[in-house]
Design an enzyme around this catalytic site. Structure first.
Site, mmCIF file in Angstrom:
data_model
loop_
_atom_site.group_PDB
_atom_site.id
_atom_site.type_symbol
_atom_site.label_atom_id
_atom_site.label_comp_id
_atom_site.label_asym_id
_atom_site.label_seq_id
_atom_site.Cartn_x
_atom_site.Cartn_y
_atom_site.Cartn_z
ATOM 1 N N ASP A 102 6.521 2.084 2.149
ATOM 2 C CA ASP A 102 7.232 3.110 2.914
ATOM 3 C C ASP A 102 8.687 2.737 3.165
ATOM 4 O O ASP A 102 9.462 3.563 3.645
ATOM 5 C CB ASP A 102 6.550 3.337 4.273
ATOM 6 C CG ASP A 102 5.186 3.986 4.153
ATOM 7 O OD1 ASP A 102 4.934 4.648 3.122
ATOM 8 O OD2 ASP A 102 4.370 3.819 5.082
ATOM 9 N N ARG A 111 -8.212 12.176 6.214
ATOM 10 C CA ARG A 111 -8.393 12.385 4.775
ATOM 11 C C ARG A 111 -9.859 12.256 4.388
ATOM 12 O O ARG A 111 -10.386 13.051 3.614
ATOM 13 C CB ARG A 111 -7.535 11.398 3.986
ATOM 14 C CG ARG A 111 -6.045 11.585 4.209
ATOM 15 C CD ARG A 111 -5.220 10.627 3.376
ATOM 16 N NE ARG A 111 -3.811 10.680 3.765
ATOM 17 C CZ ARG A 111 -2.812 10.254 3.020
ATOM 18 N NH1 ARG A 111 -3.050 9.724 1.821
ATOM 19 N NH2 ARG A 111 -1.570 10.326 3.443
ATOM 20 N N CYS A 162 10.773 9.339 -3.391
ATOM 21 C CA CYS A 162 9.329 9.598 -3.435
ATOM 22 C C CYS A 162 8.963 10.777 -4.326
ATOM 23 O O CYS A 162 7.786 11.017 -4.575
ATOM 24 C CB CYS A 162 8.794 9.826 -2.034
ATOM 25 S SG CYS A 162 9.445 11.307 -1.219
#
Length: 305
Positions: free
Chosen positions: A77, A150, A235
């Protein structure tokens, strides 16, 4: 010392791991949760969030203003462009860098066994392109939220399968049925499976956290970051880089793909750790081989979605 972190269960667990290791060194810490842009806009795919570092910018601001001493992040990240005052003071020993496939139908044990047109969830442009390269018929859908969310969406039937990082499942102590994807076909994202500690350069916090650094993992991840920075695109670019250090050199797999996975450029080489500048050369050659066109295509493609 005050340690800043995102508030997701996985981020908190990763921060606890760092706190436990610092405690073993006699260093007491206090956790500070920070809500980041990436945690606020959970209804949007990651490529629609503007700017780089959507999971770290607010934490950086807290550190620069002196409100926290250390920060814990998933290294993948962390943007390659960083404030000069902040440094990666420790790279913890890497956990699994690989992706795993979780299927709602437990009898399915591979990508090939998924039904025609199966709905597969992922938040990663890299995973999307690699999945479509393997199975162009798959219906790839955006998957956001923390790990528990998720898994819940998969169980509820929103997806036929999801692709996640194995390291996250292991850190959280989750043991669902899954299949690890082949790292040669599904090359991992740069820095996947790695926790880092960030501190102000020259601070006491930097000196204390240095003891947590793992030299092999730092070498691997810095090679990956140099290639990633050379290619660029952030990204939205389907890009994979994985370095594995053995006996003074790193075997490096790097590739850039088109969003639909139909085209890609790839290098598989060995780099001496005393010549890690060759990572930049690998990135430049990827671009000359066609990577530049693929990067531009990805930026246009995702910019219109």
């Amino acid at each position: 010392m005050i340690v800043g972190t995102r508030g997701s269960p996985l981020a908190l667990r990763q921060t606890q791991i760092v706190q436990e290791r610092l405690k073993d060194l006699g260093i007491q810490t206090q956790m500070c949760r920070v809500k980041t842009s990436g945690d606020v806009f959970l209804d949007k795919p990651l490529h629609q969030l503007t700017g780089f570092g959507v999971f770290v910018a607010e934490i950086d601001e807290r550190m620069l203003s002196g409100k926290i001493d250390l920060a814990v992040h998933s290294m993948k990240d962390l943007p390659t462009k960083r404030p000069e005052e902040l440094i990666i003071s420790a790279v913890l020993k890497r956990d699994s860098p690989y992706d795993v496939l979780l299927c709602r139908e437990k009898s399915v044990k591979s990508i090939e066994e998924l039904d025609q047109g199966a709905r597969v969830g992922t938040s990663s442009m890299r995973r999307m392109a690699q999945l479509l390269r393997a199975r162009p018929d798959l219906n790839i859908l955006s998957l956001r939220g923390n790990l528990q969310t998720r898994l819940g969406k998969l169980e509820r039937g929103d997806y036929d399968a999801v692709v996640l990082a194995e390291a996250g499942l292991e850190r959280m102590g989750y043991h669902p049925d899954y299949v690890r994807l082949d790292g040669e076909r599904f090359v991992p994202s740069a820095n996947q499976g790695t926790i880092v500690v960030v501190a102000k350069a020259g601070s006491e916090a930097e000196a204390c956290s240095r003891a947590l650094d793992d030299a092999h993992t730092r070498s691997e991840t810095m090679i990956e970051r140099k290639i990633m920075e050379t290619v660029g695109g952030g990204c939205v670019v389907p890009m994979a880089v994985h370095a594995l250090v053995q006996k003074g050199e790193a075997r490096v797999l790097a590739e850039v793909l088109s969003p639909d996975g139909k085209r890609f450029v790839r290098l598989d080489e060995r780099i001496s750790l005393v010549q890690d500048h060759l990572a930049v050369d690998m990135g430049e050659r990827l671009m000359r081989m066609g990577g530049r066109e693929l990067v531009d295509e990805a930026v246009r493609f995702f910019g219109n979605r």
